[in-house]
Design an enzyme around this catalytic site. Structure first.
Site, PDB file in Angstrom:
ATOM      1  N   GLU A  34     -21.244 -14.211 -13.933  1.00 35.32           N
ATOM      2  CA  GLU A  34     -22.065 -13.968 -12.732  1.00 35.32           C
ATOM      3  C   GLU A  34     -23.421 -13.807 -12.912  1.00 35.32           C
ATOM      4  O   GLU A  34     -24.215 -14.373 -12.026  1.00 35.32           O
ATOM      5  CB  GLU A  34     -21.365 -13.018 -11.683  1.00 35.32           C
ATOM      6  CG  GLU A  34     -19.988 -13.098 -11.607  1.00 35.32           C
ATOM      7  CD  GLU A  34     -19.895 -14.109 -10.369  1.00 35.32           C
ATOM      8  OE1 GLU A  34     -20.822 -14.120  -9.351  1.00 35.32           O
ATOM      9  OE2 GLU A  34     -18.970 -14.887 -10.507  1.00 35.32           O
ATOM     10  N   SER A  50      25.199  19.921  25.664  1.00 35.43           N
ATOM     11  CA  SER A  50      25.583  21.363  25.445  1.00 35.43           C
ATOM     12  C   SER A  50      24.714  22.042  24.260  1.00 35.43           C
ATOM     13  O   SER A  50      24.821  23.187  23.997  1.00 35.43           O
ATOM     14  CB  SER A  50      27.036  21.555  25.344  1.00 35.43           C
ATOM     15  OG  SER A  50      27.586  21.078  26.300  1.00 35.43           O
TER      16      SER A  50
END
Length: 846
Positions: free
Chosen positions: A115, A496
């Site tokens: 690069e 219940s």
């Protein structure tokens, strides 16, 4: 005679200035006549104008390069389990942030060779490279081709982090200005660190460490030279060097070898190293997703994500600690072992319940005209059960269907392997298939066979009693099919399972576990408009006067309503609210579970009972740390100084204070738990009795029945499960909490409880354990309770000065117990189902 002299007329200041200025200009005019002076002035003016325009166009509004000193790249959030092991991540960009010193020097040189070889020599801009890029841009102007960048690494950092990737000469100039400024603010090492942590390298990998994992399944420190060179060529365009395609592989090898040659020319490797590396194959691994098991957690991890987003936000714009960019570390009580048991038990229960009901239909649908492969991949619908897979129906003939999978492969589904009746039409499922349907299949020889996802669903949660930490959570059959979490999001009637809290209010109101409550007709005054309304058992019979304990164990509705009426519904709904179940109006129907709540809330409420009335908020996260390790949640978190000392320093040991809040009288909570132990021993959940350990709990079945429940557990761990349809409808008359929910609970928790000691429920200070006749509630002296499941004499828990005063002899207690059991059993068998029908027909009790 001397001639008189006249005074001159006065002149104005303005006139003088004009005259003087004119004189100055008159003196300069000859100078402008000279060509050199004139062109110099014009050039100076043009320069000033150019500088002004340059500032207006390029420099004004540029971000401050110094901001990069505090820049933090987006990092994923990592979740650790109860053992501290990373198990899940929330990431849109796979990235691992490293320091400059963590990168091998040879890897850094590979990137410089590919690069920016002159990185350490230039001041942000490579003039030679920039000039070549300008010529290339001019040659391609108007051709539609993109010119080469010519950017240095510093310029790439400026582009990626500060100004974006717009393709224009203007952006390139801004990039150069910022690069120059960055070199004045940051060191070369800091710039490289930003670059190596930020760049996109394909496979959803951002930064070199993530790319090393994505392409080679290694850390950067373990990469070989040829692998480093391959990663170094990716910034120019990862899509150009995809190893999955022959063209990409050829390009990758050529470019990698070029990078190795550049490293040799720069003197960073020897010719022998270059040759050896170029002889190596590319060596990438197959593309895969996150290194974490995507199947881990499922509904649990999705719940963690929801709560994190509520706390910190989702995106970077929401704050520095956002879920997808903040780099959070989350410690959770998630237990993989318990989670697997819970998941498997709930799935097996749903499949067992749904078996024989036919095919429920496709799990989704796509538009086949848009390309089934892309549409199937974009649906994100999959299944993680056994060897099942989600497939798209491509086409169907009279004898077989062509199906396709997310990986692009195809298969055949013969008509004979899809003959399960379609529950909507009654005909074969194969005849209902059409192109675009998403179905679930499994391998059947060389072909595939249709499978069915249960239409019924449910949720389950397992929570530690003393801390509120949720060890496991399953919110349905599979979170990949539906993210709707029935454990935390589905509001359902608890039936219940609410009764223990109704009786807790009654105990606080002066009743005892031995109090006699009539199981018979009940009349309630509903106000001047409605008058008095009387209720009775539908059969006309009743079990008569019974103890509170018997009413809980046998889940008698009318006894519960009578206890709530005598206690006062204001007290009942206040108790229910205090334990976090819900905020209800004081109507008697809520005493039978007509309100709505979630599995998580019910489990936490039962854990509160087992914790002697002290409530710990249920939690799926222990603490959250930011990217630097600082604890940012909970807000009042404090480290335990001295807890990890190697040796005792002689000072007092660290002590932890009580957490949570006391929401119920400890003695009341223990009385309810002690009564609910009888539900396991001889009540509606005797299926759990063979676990042979201290357990308490309560079944629940709502009208219809539309929902079935069981919630309960040990002194240390409580779990709850509910089963029902997402759009409530009847489960079938045979469905009850003890038949459907309790066996699922047992399958999930039995292997977990086997690893835990058999700890009894410990009574709080003040509780008096008294031997009583189980059926009459009278006190018995001189008798030790029996060990059979239905002993005549039992231990019962009383608050001080509330134990029964009347007594009964042992022989009389045994005889009365046998007779009472026979009478109650006969009454219950005649009226239990009809009681529920009767209450449902009354539209509730108000």
């Amino acid at each position: 005679m001397e001639e008189a002299r006249s005074e001159p007329a006065p002149t104005s200041i303005a006139y003088r200035l004009r005259r003087d200025a004119g004189g100055f200009m008159d003196r300069l005019r000859p100078m402008f006549g000279r060509r050199l002076v004139r062109w110099t002035a014009i050039a100076l003016g043009a320069f000033l104008i150019a500088i002004t325009l340059f500032w207006l166009i390029f420099t004004r509004g540029l971000p401050d390069a110094a901001s990069l000193l505090e820049y933090e790249p987006p990092l994923p959030t990592i979740v650790r389990d109860i053992n501290g092991q990373p198990v899940h991540s929330y990431a849109r960009e796979r990235r691992v942030q490293l320091q400059y010193s963590d990168y091998p020097p040879l890897l850094i040189r590979a990137y410089l060779a590919a690069e920016d070889k002159g990185f350490f020599e230039h001041h942000g801009v490579d003039v030679t490279g920039f000039g070549a890029a300008v010529l290339d841009y001019a040659s391609k102007l108007g051709s539609g081709q993109r010119a080469r960048g010519g950017s240095t690494i510093t310029q790439q950092v400026a582009k990626n982090l500060l100004i974006g990737d717009e393709y224009s000469p203007t952006r390139k100039v801004k990039e150069m200005i910022l690069a120059w400024r960055m070199e004045n603010v940051l060191s070369k090492q800091q710039i490289l660190e930003l670059y190596l942590n930020q760049i996109f390298l394909g496979r959803n990998a951002y930064g070199v460490q993530a790319a090393a994992r994505a392409y080679f399944d290694k850390d950067v420190a373990d990469l070989k030279l040829h692998e480093m060179a391959y990663l170094a060529i990716l910034p120019k365009g990862p899509a150009n060097y995809r190893p999955e395609s022959p063209t990409g592989l050829e390009r990758a090898l050529d470019r990698r070898n070029w990078a190795l040659g550049e490293m040799e020319r720069a003197g960073w490797i020897t010719a022998a190293q270059r040759a050896a590396a170029q002889a190596q194959p590319l060596g990438t691994v197959a593309a895969h997703g996150s290194s974490f098991d995507a199947r881990a957690g499922g509904y649990y991890m999705e719940e963690v994500r929801r709560r994190l987003i509520q706390l910190f936000g989702e995106k970077a714009s929401d704050g520095p600690n956002s879920v997808y960019a903040g780099g959070l570390w989350v410690r959770s009580p998630y237990d993989p072992v318990v989670q697997d048991h819970v998941k498997d038990a709930l799935r097996s229960g749903l499949l067992r319940f749904d078996a024989g009901r036919g095919w429920s239909g496709p799990v989704g649908h796509i538009d086949p005209d848009k390309g089934w492969e892309r549409e199937l991949a974009a649906s994100y619908i999959s299944v993680d059960y056994d060897e099942w897979r989600v497939a798209a129906v491509i086409s169907r003939s009279s004898s077989e269907a062509q199906i396709g999978f997310a990986d692009g492969s195809t298969g055949v589904l013969p008509a004979g392997a899809a003959q399960t009746p379609y529950r909507r039409t009654g005909g074969p499922a194969f005849s209902a298939l059409k192109a675009g349907d998403l179905i679930v299949v499994t391998r059947n020889g060389g072909n595939w066979a249709l499978r069915n996802i249960p239409e019924v669903s449910g949720g389950m949660v397992a929570e530690e009693v003393h801390s509120g930490r949720i060890r496991a959570m399953q919110g349905g059959f599979d979170s990949r099919l539906s993210s709707y979490n029935r454990a935390t999001q589905a509001l359902r009637q608890p039936g219940s399972t609410i009764k223990p809290f109704v009786y807790a209010a009654a105990l606080d109101g002066g009743m005892t576990p031995a109090s006699i409550i009539v199981d018979g007709p009940l009349c309630v005054y509903q106000g001047a408009g409605l008058g008095q309304k009387c209720f009775r058992n539908f059969s006309g019979g009743s079990a008569g006067p019974q103890t509170m304990r018997w009413g809980v164990e046998q889940s008698r509705n009318l006894m519960t309503v009578r206890a709530a009426s005598q206690t006062g519904m204001d007290r009942v709904v206040r108790t229910i609210k205090n334990v976090g179940i819900g905020d209800y109006q004081p109507y008697l129907s809520f005493a039978l579970g007509a309100g709505e709540t979630t599995v998580e809330r019910m489990v936490n409420a039962y854990a509160t009972l087992a914790n002697q009335g002290r409530q710990q908020p249920s939690k799926v996260m222990d603490y959250v740390q930011d990217r630097r390790g600082k604890v940012i949640w909970p807000q009042r978190w404090h480290p335990c100084d001295g807890c990890n000392m190697a040796n005792w320093d002689g000072k007092p040991m660290p002590r932890f204070g009580f957490e949570g809040k006391q929401v119920m009288n400890p003695m009341t909570a223990y009385q309810v738990v002690h009564i609910a132990e009888g539900v396991i021993q001889r009540g509606t959940a005797t299926v759990l009795n063979d676990l042979n350990r201290p357990l308490f709990g309560k079944t629940g079945t709502t009208n219809g029945p539309t929902n079935v429940w069981f919630v309960g557990g040990s002194p240390d761990l409580v779990a709850g499960v509910y089963i029902g349809y997402d759009k409530p409808r009847s489960l079938g008359g045979w469905a009850q909490g003890g038949r459907v929910a309790a066996p699922i609970w047992k399958a999930a928790m039995a292997p977990v409880l086997e690893t835990m000691p058999k700890t009894p429920f410990v009574a709080p200070a003040g509780i008096r354990m008294v031997t009583i006749d189980r059926r009459s509630g009278k006190r018995v002296y001189g008798v030790w309770p029996g060990t059979d499941l239905k002993p005549a004499v039992i231990w019962e828990a009383f608050k001080p000065e509330t134990e029964p005063r009347r007594s009964i002899r042992k022989e009389e207690a045994e005889a009365q117990a046998k007779a009472a059991d026979a009478r109650a059993a006969a009454a219950v068998s005649r009226g239990r189902q009809r009681d529920a029908d009767f209450l449902e027909g009354q539209g509730g009790i108000y």
